[in-house]
Motif scaffolding. Sequence first.
Motif, mmCIF file in Angstrom:
data_model
loop_
_atom_site.group_PDB
_atom_site.id
_atom_site.type_symbol
_atom_site.label_atom_id
_atom_site.label_comp_id
_atom_site.label_asym_id
_atom_site.label_seq_id
_atom_site.Cartn_x
_atom_site.Cartn_y
_atom_site.Cartn_z
ATOM 1 N N UNK A 56 -27.555 80.999 50.581
ATOM 2 C CA UNK A 56 -28.243 79.925 51.311
ATOM 3 C C UNK A 56 -28.838 78.925 50.323
ATOM 4 N N UNK A 57 -29.424 79.425 49.241
ATOM 5 C CA UNK A 57 -29.999 78.539 48.221
ATOM 6 C C UNK A 57 -28.897 77.754 47.513
ATOM 7 N N UNK A 58 -27.732 78.402 47.301
ATOM 8 C CA UNK A 58 -26.607 77.712 46.664
ATOM 9 C C UNK A 58 -26.143 76.532 47.518
ATOM 10 N N UNK A 59 -26.140 76.712 48.845
ATOM 11 C CA UNK A 59 -25.756 75.622 49.742
ATOM 12 C C UNK A 59 -26.730 74.452 49.610
ATOM 13 N N UNK A 60 -28.040 74.757 49.519
ATOM 14 C CA UNK A 60 -29.049 73.698 49.350
ATOM 15 C C UNK A 60 -28.875 73.004 48.004
ATOM 16 N N UNK A 61 -28.546 73.768 46.973
ATOM 17 C CA UNK A 61 -28.310 73.191 45.647
ATOM 18 C C UNK A 61 -27.146 72.213 45.666
ATOM 19 N N UNK A 62 -26.060 72.604 46.330
ATOM 20 C CA UNK A 62 -24.858 71.781 46.338
ATOM 21 C C UNK A 62 -25.090 70.436 47.047
ATOM 22 N N UNK A 63 -26.007 70.421 48.041
ATOM 23 C CA UNK A 63 -26.265 69.176 48.760
ATOM 24 C C UNK A 63 -26.883 68.118 47.847
ATOM 25 N N UNK A 64 -27.757 68.552 46.909
ATOM 26 C CA UNK A 64 -28.396 67.601 45.994
ATOM 27 C C UNK A 64 -28.876 68.366 44.754
ATOM 28 N N UNK A 65 -27.964 68.601 43.819
ATOM 29 C CA UNK A 65 -28.322 69.403 42.639
ATOM 30 C C UNK A 65 -29.544 68.867 41.879
ATOM 31 N N UNK A 77 -28.275 89.396 36.918
ATOM 32 C CA UNK A 77 -28.701 90.327 35.870
ATOM 33 C C UNK A 77 -29.724 91.278 36.459
ATOM 34 N N UNK A 78 -29.906 92.390 35.755
ATOM 35 C CA UNK A 78 -30.862 93.402 36.189
ATOM 36 C C UNK A 78 -32.155 93.217 35.407
ATOM 37 N N UNK A 79 -33.257 93.020 36.150
ATOM 38 C CA UNK A 79 -34.558 92.805 35.512
ATOM 39 C C UNK A 79 -35.127 94.126 35.022
ATOM 40 N N UNK A 80 -36.244 94.044 34.290
ATOM 41 C CA UNK A 80 -36.871 95.240 33.731
ATOM 42 C C UNK A 80 -37.301 96.228 34.803
ATOM 43 N N UNK A 81 -37.646 95.694 36.002
ATOM 44 C CA UNK A 81 -38.083 96.597 37.078
ATOM 45 C C UNK A 81 -36.912 97.164 37.872
ATOM 46 N N UNK A 82 -35.661 96.854 37.431
ATOM 47 C CA UNK A 82 -34.476 97.392 38.093
ATOM 48 C C UNK A 82 -33.934 96.524 39.202
ATOM 49 N N UNK A 83 -34.618 95.443 39.558
ATOM 50 C CA UNK A 83 -34.159 94.581 40.653
ATOM 51 C C UNK A 83 -33.095 93.607 40.143
ATOM 52 N N UNK A 84 -32.303 93.084 41.076
ATOM 53 C CA UNK A 84 -31.226 92.146 40.724
ATOM 54 C C UNK A 84 -31.728 90.710 40.853
ATOM 55 N N UNK A 85 -31.371 89.860 39.896
ATOM 56 C CA UNK A 85 -31.732 88.458 39.921
ATOM 57 C C UNK A 85 -30.443 87.623 40.004
ATOM 58 N N UNK A 86 -30.458 86.615 40.872
ATOM 59 C CA UNK A 86 -29.313 85.729 41.039
ATOM 60 C C UNK A 86 -29.577 84.410 40.326
ATOM 61 N N UNK A 87 -28.603 83.980 39.536
ATOM 62 C CA UNK A 87 -28.750 82.762 38.736
ATOM 63 C C UNK A 87 -27.649 81.781 39.083
ATOM 64 N N UNK A 88 -28.060 80.542 39.362
ATOM 65 C CA UNK A 88 -27.063 79.485 39.547
ATOM 66 C C UNK A 88 -26.717 78.948 38.160
ATOM 67 N N UNK A 89 -25.440 79.051 37.791
ATOM 68 C CA UNK A 89 -24.950 78.511 36.511
ATOM 69 C C UNK A 89 -23.803 77.566 36.830
#
Length: 375
Positions: A48-57, A14-26
Amino acid sequence: MPKWSGKWLGGRTYTANDGSTRWIIRKTVAGAAYNITLDVRSEAEALAELAAFRRNPAAYRTASQERVEKAQEDAAKAVFLDENRAQGFLQHLKASGRSVEYLKSTRGYLAAWATALAGKDLRALTGPALKKLLATWDTGKKWRIIVFKSFTSYLQEAGELDPMENPGRFLKVPPARRNHELKGYGIEHIQKLYAALGSQAIRDVLCLQAKSGMHGTEVDRLASGDGKIAVLKDQGEIAGTVTFKHKTGKRFTVSLDAQALATAQRLQVRGSAPDRQTIREAVERVCKRTGLEFVHFGAIRHSFATWLVERGSTYNQKGGGLPLEAVAQALNHSSTRTTALHYVSATVPPMYVVPIRLEHPEDPVVLRAAQAQVV
């Protein structure tokens, strides 16, 4: 409001108020739903963070989550100089046999430290910060350091402080002055101070030290009941004796005249001698008012010894008598210990006398004499 802007391998963006993009794991893993906003700036970092999440959610934490949890963990481990720890320390000192006066003095210094360090984790204190704080106190620096180091050592022994987090390690206790550096006072100086002091209890401490050479700690112990007072009759100028524990642990008996005996009795009835802080403040006020030089009660014993050398004499209950050294020499004893063992009474030892007159218009003895003259 943030706006959903697209999808990625781990979920949505999603696009934050400051215009930057935010990534969300769903994701839903093993029946558990996860909705985690990542601390990343690009899709590569998000992957890279998604890979760490998958190892141990279940164990996965973002960088900001780890910081919050670490802060919470540190807060739970924080060590403060609070009321409970201070009381525990004082109980520890009491159980180790410390005198009532020592406990009162320690409580005062500990309270000052607690006020100065309110809300500060002892583990985070630095040497420069502690030394800067010490510089704000004009008096008692040595005892402030001793109390603080003793308190933090107590916490370390209790397992609340790691040795490398103990702030007491930054402070060093100033070395004690050698005896020849201790300051002595003239008899006339002490007489003037005694006459100017307004507190009977402080005058009693001064009298007992100036007429017997007792350590301040010995006076404290005697006042608290750890000592025996014996009133004597038919012993001439010797009105009684006090027997107390010397700092070496041995019992020691001192003969006293009527005035010194009365001071010892009053202090023991009182149950304690005034603490060092109270004495110091009272003496400061008197010296400021009268212009007298300040007197350290800790140096009165040194003064007493000097007076004995310069102007002192011995008195025994039968009158007259030679110094023990002279008797030992006459009997060709190599040590006065042998002479004392066979020829000196252990019950009523000779009284050591210095020509000091301690007078104050409010002293009980003086008041009784004045009342007798009126009658």
